[in-house]
Design a protein around this motif. Structure first.
Motif, mmCIF file in Angstrom:
data_model
loop_
_atom_site.group_PDB
_atom_site.id
_atom_site.type_symbol
_atom_site.label_atom_id
_atom_site.label_comp_id
_atom_site.label_asym_id
_atom_site.label_seq_id
_atom_site.Cartn_x
_atom_site.Cartn_y
_atom_site.Cartn_z
ATOM 1 N N THR A 98 0.846 -1.188 0.000
ATOM 2 C CA THR A 98 0.000 0.000 0.000
ATOM 3 C C THR A 98 0.880 1.235 0.000
ATOM 4 O O THR A 98 1.847 1.320 0.760
ATOM 5 N N HIS A 99 0.538 2.168 -0.867
ATOM 6 C CA HIS A 99 1.234 3.447 -0.951
ATOM 7 C C HIS A 99 0.260 4.523 -0.483
ATOM 8 O O HIS A 99 -0.925 4.480 -0.813
ATOM 9 N N THR A 100 0.761 5.480 0.269
ATOM 10 C CA THR A 100 -0.084 6.563 0.772
ATOM 11 C C THR A 100 0.394 7.892 0.225
ATOM 12 O O THR A 100 1.547 8.036 -0.205
ATOM 13 N N ARG A 117 -0.779 12.486 0.108
ATOM 14 C CA ARG A 117 -1.613 13.567 0.609
ATOM 15 C C ARG A 117 -1.259 14.860 -0.094
ATOM 16 O O ARG A 117 -0.219 14.974 -0.739
ATOM 17 N N THR A 129 -6.232 12.968 1.422
ATOM 18 C CA THR A 129 -5.329 11.839 1.605
ATOM 19 C C THR A 129 -5.834 10.664 0.778
ATOM 20 O O THR A 129 -7.018 10.598 0.431
ATOM 21 N N GLU A 183 -4.858 6.252 -0.462
ATOM 22 C CA GLU A 183 -4.094 5.014 -0.408
ATOM 23 C C GLU A 183 -4.214 4.334 -1.759
ATOM 24 O O GLU A 183 -5.279 4.355 -2.374
ATOM 25 N N THR A 237 -9.073 8.818 1.198
ATOM 26 C CA THR A 237 -9.291 8.620 2.627
ATOM 27 C C THR A 237 -9.504 9.924 3.391
ATOM 28 O O THR A 237 -9.791 9.887 4.572
ATOM 29 N N ASP A 263 3.638 9.922 -0.441
ATOM 30 C CA ASP A 263 4.558 10.079 0.688
ATOM 31 C C ASP A 263 5.951 9.572 0.335
ATOM 32 O O ASP A 263 6.943 10.046 0.897
#
Length: 128
Positions: free
Chosen positions: A5-7, A9, A16, A18, A56, A100
């Motif tokens: 999983t990559h996040t 923002r 935000t 994912e 998210t 991120d």
């Protein structure tokens, strides 16, 4: 598909997201519209199937920059986040700088090279 999983923002943290699994593709975009949207001489994107992306935080604000194209951004801070177009209806394209860990998405191709600014010269990263 990878379970990684990559996040990411926006600058203020209101928007935000994912992303699950690997990108379908990564690349630089040299088009005029991307330059105007980002204020940068080139943009870097990672393309995903829509079901890989989950927003998210606050919803994206959207701007119809040309027929069939929606560009997503944060309504609060203005950070550029995404591109969605009728040309690739199943895909959601994310600006690499919004992740991120943008280093996870090295560009492997170039879009609209004919619109490249003449003084801009990019080397493609070596494959991992």
């Amino acid at each position: 598909m990878s379970e990684q999983t990559h996040t990411g923002r926006c600058l203020c943290g209101a928007v935000t997201f994912e992303v699950s699994g690997p990108a379908k593709w990564t690349g630089y975009c040299h088009c005029h519209s991307c330059r105007k949207h980002t204020g940068a001489p080139v943009s870097a994107f990672a393309g995903f199937e829509r079901d890989q992306v989950r927003m998210t935080g606050q919803p994206l604000a959207r701007f119809a920059s040309s027929p069939g194209v929606q560009r997503g951004f944060c309504a609060r801070c203005g950070s550029t986040i995404s591109y969605e177009g009728e040309r690739w209806p199943s895909e959601f394209h994310v600006h690499v700088g919004a992740f991120d860990r943008p280093e996870d998405f090295a560009p492997t191709g170039q879009g609209f090279p004919e619109e490249r600014i003449a003084w801009l010269h990019l080397e493609m990263p070596a494959p991992p």
